[in-house]
Design a protein around this motif. Structure first.
Motif, mmCIF file in Angstrom:
data_model
loop_
_atom_site.group_PDB
_atom_site.id
_atom_site.type_symbol
_atom_site.label_atom_id
_atom_site.label_comp_id
_atom_site.label_asym_id
_atom_site.label_seq_id
_atom_site.Cartn_x
_atom_site.Cartn_y
_atom_site.Cartn_z
ATOM 1 N N ILE A 114 0.832 -1.202 0.000
ATOM 2 C CA ILE A 114 0.000 0.000 0.000
ATOM 3 C C ILE A 114 0.870 1.257 0.000
ATOM 4 C CG2 ILE A 114 -1.651 1.316 1.382
ATOM 5 C CD1 ILE A 114 -2.805 -1.413 2.295
ATOM 6 N N ALA A 115 2.008 1.191 0.713
ATOM 7 C CA ALA A 115 2.897 2.348 0.786
ATOM 8 C C ALA A 115 3.765 2.498 -0.459
ATOM 9 C CB ALA A 115 3.791 2.231 2.028
ATOM 10 N N ASP A 116 3.843 1.468 -1.320
ATOM 11 C CA ASP A 116 4.707 1.494 -2.498
ATOM 12 C C ASP A 116 4.065 2.350 -3.589
ATOM 13 O OD1 ASP A 116 6.033 -1.100 -4.748
ATOM 14 O OD2 ASP A 116 6.452 1.043 -4.581
ATOM 15 N N PRO A 117 4.730 3.434 -4.035
ATOM 16 C CA PRO A 117 4.114 4.315 -5.043
ATOM 17 C C PRO A 117 4.132 3.721 -6.457
ATOM 18 C CG PRO A 117 6.317 5.083 -4.500
ATOM 19 C CD PRO A 117 6.036 3.940 -3.574
ATOM 20 N N GLN A 118 4.912 2.664 -6.703
ATOM 21 C CA GLN A 118 5.047 2.164 -8.072
ATOM 22 C C GLN A 118 3.844 1.351 -8.543
ATOM 23 O OE1 GLN A 118 8.934 0.214 -7.876
ATOM 24 N NE2 GLN A 118 9.715 1.860 -9.168
ATOM 25 N N LYS A 119 3.197 0.604 -7.671
ATOM 26 C CA LYS A 119 1.995 -0.160 -7.972
ATOM 27 C C LYS A 119 2.183 -1.134 -9.139
ATOM 28 C CE LYS A 119 -0.242 1.895 -4.736
ATOM 29 N NZ LYS A 119 -0.441 1.181 -3.458
ATOM 30 N N ASN A 120 3.278 -1.881 -9.111
ATOM 31 C CA ASN A 120 3.486 -2.909 -10.150
ATOM 32 C C ASN A 120 2.399 -3.980 -10.082
ATOM 33 O OD1 ASN A 120 6.185 -1.751 -9.306
ATOM 34 N ND2 ASN A 120 6.794 -2.861 -11.153
ATOM 35 N N ASP A 121 2.131 -4.610 -11.247
ATOM 36 C CA ASP A 121 1.325 -5.826 -11.245
ATOM 37 C C ASP A 121 2.124 -6.945 -10.584
ATOM 38 O OD1 ASP A 121 -0.113 -5.361 -14.587
ATOM 39 O OD2 ASP A 121 -0.483 -4.363 -12.688
ATOM 40 N N ILE A 122 1.437 -7.825 -9.872
ATOM 41 C CA ILE A 122 2.119 -8.895 -9.127
ATOM 42 C C ILE A 122 1.456 -10.227 -9.431
ATOM 43 C CG2 ILE A 122 2.679 -9.801 -6.833
ATOM 44 C CD1 ILE A 122 2.745 -6.934 -5.814
ATOM 45 N N GLU A 123 2.280 -11.204 -9.795
ATOM 46 C CA GLU A 123 1.778 -12.571 -9.969
ATOM 47 C C GLU A 123 2.004 -13.338 -8.671
ATOM 48 O OE1 GLU A 123 3.589 -16.135 -12.275
ATOM 49 O OE2 GLU A 123 2.182 -15.202 -13.675
ATOM 50 N N VAL A 167 4.509 -20.079 -1.436
ATOM 51 C CA VAL A 167 3.835 -19.100 -2.272
ATOM 52 C C VAL A 167 4.831 -17.999 -2.596
ATOM 53 C CG1 VAL A 167 2.022 -17.350 -2.385
ATOM 54 C CG2 VAL A 167 1.538 -19.587 -1.380
ATOM 55 N N GLU A 168 4.906 -17.598 -3.859
ATOM 56 C CA GLU A 168 5.854 -16.570 -4.277
ATOM 57 C C GLU A 168 5.089 -15.389 -4.869
ATOM 58 O OE1 GLU A 168 9.308 -19.758 -5.625
ATOM 59 O OE2 GLU A 168 8.919 -17.986 -6.841
ATOM 60 N N LEU A 169 5.519 -14.158 -4.536
ATOM 61 C CA LEU A 169 4.996 -12.946 -5.153
ATOM 62 C C LEU A 169 6.056 -12.440 -6.135
ATOM 63 C CD1 LEU A 169 3.291 -13.257 -2.502
ATOM 64 C CD2 LEU A 169 3.126 -10.737 -2.484
ATOM 65 N N ILE A 170 5.679 -12.335 -7.397
ATOM 66 C CA ILE A 170 6.604 -11.925 -8.458
ATOM 67 C C ILE A 170 6.156 -10.569 -8.997
ATOM 68 C CG2 ILE A 170 7.701 -12.559 -10.630
ATOM 69 C CD1 ILE A 170 8.252 -14.514 -8.364
ATOM 70 N N TRP A 171 7.003 -9.549 -8.846
ATOM 71 C CA TRP A 171 6.699 -8.231 -9.381
ATOM 72 C C TRP A 171 6.936 -8.230 -10.890
ATOM 73 C CZ3 TRP A 171 7.213 -9.049 -4.467
ATOM 74 C CH2 TRP A 171 6.622 -8.184 -3.544
ATOM 75 N N ILE A 172 5.964 -7.742 -11.657
ATOM 76 C CA ILE A 172 6.034 -7.739 -13.116
ATOM 77 C C ILE A 172 6.363 -6.332 -13.601
ATOM 78 C CG2 ILE A 172 4.745 -8.153 -15.260
ATOM 79 C CD1 ILE A 172 3.038 -10.111 -13.655
ATOM 80 N N GLU A 173 7.403 -6.283 -14.454
ATOM 81 C CA GLU A 173 7.821 -4.959 -14.966
ATOM 82 C C GLU A 173 6.753 -4.386 -15.897
ATOM 83 O OE1 GLU A 173 10.349 -3.213 -14.100
ATOM 84 O OE2 GLU A 173 11.210 -4.703 -12.769
ATOM 85 N N ASN A 196 -2.652 -3.023 -6.013
ATOM 86 C CA ASN A 196 -1.917 -3.582 -7.143
ATOM 87 C C ASN A 196 -2.785 -4.618 -7.857
ATOM 88 O OD1 ASN A 196 0.000 -2.898 -4.868
ATOM 89 N ND2 ASN A 196 1.449 -3.067 -6.546
ATOM 90 N N LYS A 197 -2.566 -4.798 -9.154
ATOM 91 C CA LYS A 197 -3.242 -5.882 -9.881
ATOM 92 C C LYS A 197 -2.574 -7.195 -9.483
ATOM 93 C CE LYS A 197 -4.464 -7.630 -14.455
ATOM 94 N NZ LYS A 197 -4.367 -7.433 -15.930
ATOM 95 N N LEU A 198 -3.334 -8.100 -8.852
ATOM 96 C CA LEU A 198 -2.818 -9.363 -8.345
ATOM 97 C C LEU A 198 -3.395 -10.506 -9.171
ATOM 98 C CD1 LEU A 198 -3.332 -8.670 -4.535
ATOM 99 C CD2 LEU A 198 -1.239 -8.336 -5.866
ATOM 100 N N MET A 199 -2.528 -11.384 -9.666
ATOM 101 C CA MET A 199 -2.948 -12.506 -10.512
ATOM 102 C C MET A 199 -2.531 -13.818 -9.856
ATOM 103 S SD MET A 199 -1.660 -10.716 -14.018
ATOM 104 C CE MET A 199 -0.246 -10.133 -13.095
ATOM 105 N N ALA A 200 -3.483 -14.674 -9.558
ATOM 106 C CA ALA A 200 -3.198 -15.969 -8.926
ATOM 107 C C ALA A 200 -2.883 -17.013 -9.990
ATOM 108 C CB ALA A 200 -4.394 -16.425 -8.091
ATOM 109 N N ARG A 201 -1.780 -17.716 -9.803
ATOM 110 C CA ARG A 201 -1.384 -18.782 -10.737
ATOM 111 C C ARG A 201 -0.910 -19.993 -9.931
ATOM 112 N NH1 ARG A 201 -3.574 -15.887 -13.765
ATOM 113 N NH2 ARG A 201 -2.850 -15.003 -15.751
ATOM 114 N N GLY A 202 -1.467 -21.149 -10.208
ATOM 115 C CA GLY A 202 -1.032 -22.380 -9.567
ATOM 116 C C GLY A 202 -0.090 -23.162 -10.460
ATOM 117 N N TYR A 203 1.040 -23.600 -9.929
ATOM 118 C CA TYR A 203 2.007 -24.368 -10.701
ATOM 119 C C TYR A 203 2.180 -25.784 -10.165
ATOM 120 C CZ TYR A 203 3.253 -19.999 -12.993
ATOM 121 O OH TYR A 203 3.208 -18.855 -13.726
ATOM 122 N N GLY A 204 1.423 -26.167 -9.144
ATOM 123 C CA GLY A 204 1.490 -27.531 -8.629
ATOM 124 C C GLY A 204 2.899 -27.914 -8.222
#
Length: 359
Positions: free
Chosen positions: A280-289, A353-359, A325-333
Motif C-alpha cells: 500500500i505504501a509502495d508508489p510504483q503499484k506494479n502488477d504482481i503474480e 507461495v511466491e509474489l513476483i513483481w512484473i515490470e 496492485n493488480k494481483l494474478m493468482a497462478r497455480g504451478y502444482g
C-alpha cells in the motif's frame, strides 16, 4: 435389441464424461497462459491391442476374439488421430465368421494426466466372411475409453465401442446387410521420443552488492541497498530486490496453510499483513503474480488445483487489506521444485507461495 442397448450405453458414457470435459476445459482455461500452450505432447505412437467382440443377434453368431495395431499422432492436449487395422473371428450358425479391416479414429481427451479418459469416433472399411461368403462393407464406431500412463513411453489403454456395419448387398448373410456389434479393445500405447517438459525458469537478476554504509548513508529497510540509491524505501522483510532497491520476488515459506487446504494460518496472516502495508505504501503499484507451489506428494492434478486455490487465497487476503496492485493468482502444482522432493526438508521447501513483481 442389441443396437438399442449399445446406443444407450454410448449415450450414457458421453453424458457421464461431459462434466469431466467441462471441468478440464475450465481448469486449463484458468491456467491458460504461455506455459500451458507450450507443453502440448505431439509425439507419434504405435498401439497394439487385443479385442473381444460381442456380436449382435442379427449375425446369429457367437462372441469372438481378435487383435490389431494402431499408428497415431497426438495433435494437442485434447486430440489424437489414429489409423488402425484389425482381424477378428468367431463361430456362428451359418459357419465361422472372420473380419479384416481398418478405421481412421479421432480421439478426444477430456484431460491429459496419468489417468486420461477419452471419447472416440471412427470410420473405415471391413471385409466380412461367413463361411465362403465374403464381402467388403463400411463400418462406423463410437465409444469411450481411457489411458493410464505407466511411463513416459508406455501407456495402458482400453475402450468399448459400438460398431455399425453395412455390407451394401454383398449377401454375406442372405437377407441381411446391416449389423450391430459391441467391441472391447485392451492394449497399450508406445509413444516415440522424449515427452515434452516445461522449460527451466530463469531467476530474476540478483541485486548488485551495495557499497559499505557510511555515517550518513544507511540501509534503513535492510534490503541490501543503501538509502541514497534505494528507489523503493520500506521494502517488506525477506523480499529479493533489484539494484535500485525495488522488490522483484518475495517467497513465503513455512506452514502458511492448513493441511490439504487453502485456508491461511494465523502465522500466514501476520506475514501478509506486513506485506500488505508495504504494498500500500509502495508508489510504483506494479502488477504482481502470486504463484502457488506444492511438493510432489499426491497426484499432479490434485496438486495443481490445490496450488491454484492457495494462490487465490493469498490474493483475496491482500485485496481485503486494501492492496490496489493488480494481483494474478497462478497455480504451478509440483512442476517447479526448488528442492529435492525425496526428503521431508525438500518437500517443505517446495510448499511455498511466491509474489513476483512484473515490470
Amino acid at each position: 435389441m442389441l443396437e438399442k442397448i449399445l446406443l444407450t450405453l454410448v449415450s450414457l458414457a458421453g453424458i457421464a464424461l461431459l462434466p469431466m470435459a467441462q471441468a478440464g476445459d475450465r481448469f486449463h482455461d484458468d491456467l491458460s497462459s504461455y506455459d500451458n500452450r507450450r507443453f502440448d505432447d505431439d509425439r507419434w505412437y504405435v498401439a497394439p491391442f487385443g479385442t473381444f467382440i460381442k456380436s449382435g443377434g442379427d449375425r446369429h453368431a457367437k462372441d469372438g476374439w481378435g487383435g490389431g495395431m494402431g499408428i497415431g499422432k497426438m495433435l494437442d492436449r485434447h486430440f489424437n488421430v489414429e489409423m488402425k487395422g484389425f482381424y477378428q473371428e468367431f463361430g456362428g450358425d451359418n459357419g465361422p465368421w472372420s473380419f479384416a479391416g481398418g478405421t481412421v479414429d479421432l480421439q478426444y481427451y477430456f484431460i491429459r494426466d496419468r489417468f486420461s479418459p477419452y471419447a472416440v469416433i471412427g470410420g473405415g472399411a471391413m471385409n466380412s466372411c461367413a463361411s465362403a461368403n465374403c464381402g467388403i462393407g463400411a463400418i462406423g464406431e463410437a465409444g469411450a475409453g481411457f489411458t493410464y500412463e505407466v511411463h513416459d513411453n508406455f501407456l495402458l489403454r482400453s475402450d468399448v465401442r459400438y460398431r455399425y456395419n453395412n455390407n451394401f448387398n454383398a449377401h454375406v448373410q442372405p437377407g441381411k446387410d446391416e449389423f450391430h456389434d459391441m467391441v472391447v479393445n485392451v492394449g497399450f500405447v508406445i509413444p516415440f521420443g522424449d515427452k515434452p517438459r516445461p522449460p527451466a525458469r530463469t531467476e530474476p537478476p540478483v541485486a548488485a552488492a551495495a557499497p559499505a554504509p557510511s555515517r550518513v548513508d544507511r540501509d534503513s529497510d535492510g534490503d541490501g541497498v543503501l538509502d541514497s540509491v534505494d528507489q523503493c524505501p520500506g521494502t517488506m522483510r525477506g523480499a529479493r530486490v533489484d539494484n535500485t532497491g525495488c522488490p522483484v520476488r518475495l517467497v513465503l515459506k513455512g506452514q502458511h496453510f492448513q493441511k490439504n487446504s487453502a485456508a491461511l494460518t494465523l502465522n500466514a496472516k501476520i506475514i501478509l499483513d506486513d506485506t500488505a502495508k508495504s504494498l500500500i505504501a509502495d508508489p510504483q503499484k506494479n502488477d504482481i503474480e502470486v504463484q502457488g507451489h506444492t511438493s510432489s506428494e499426491g497426484s499432479s492434478a490434485y496438486n495443481m488445483k490445490l496450488s491454484q486455490r492457495r494462490a487465490q487465497s493469498v490474493v483475496d487476503y491482500l485485496q481485503s487489506k486494501g492492496v490496489t496492485n493488480k494481483l494474478m493468482a497462478r497455480g504451478y502444482g509440483e512442476s517447479q521444485p526448488i528442492a529435492d522432493n525425496r526428503t521431508a526438508q525438500g518437500r517443505a521447501a517446495n510448499r511455498r507461495v511466491e509474489l513476483i513483481w512484473i515490470e
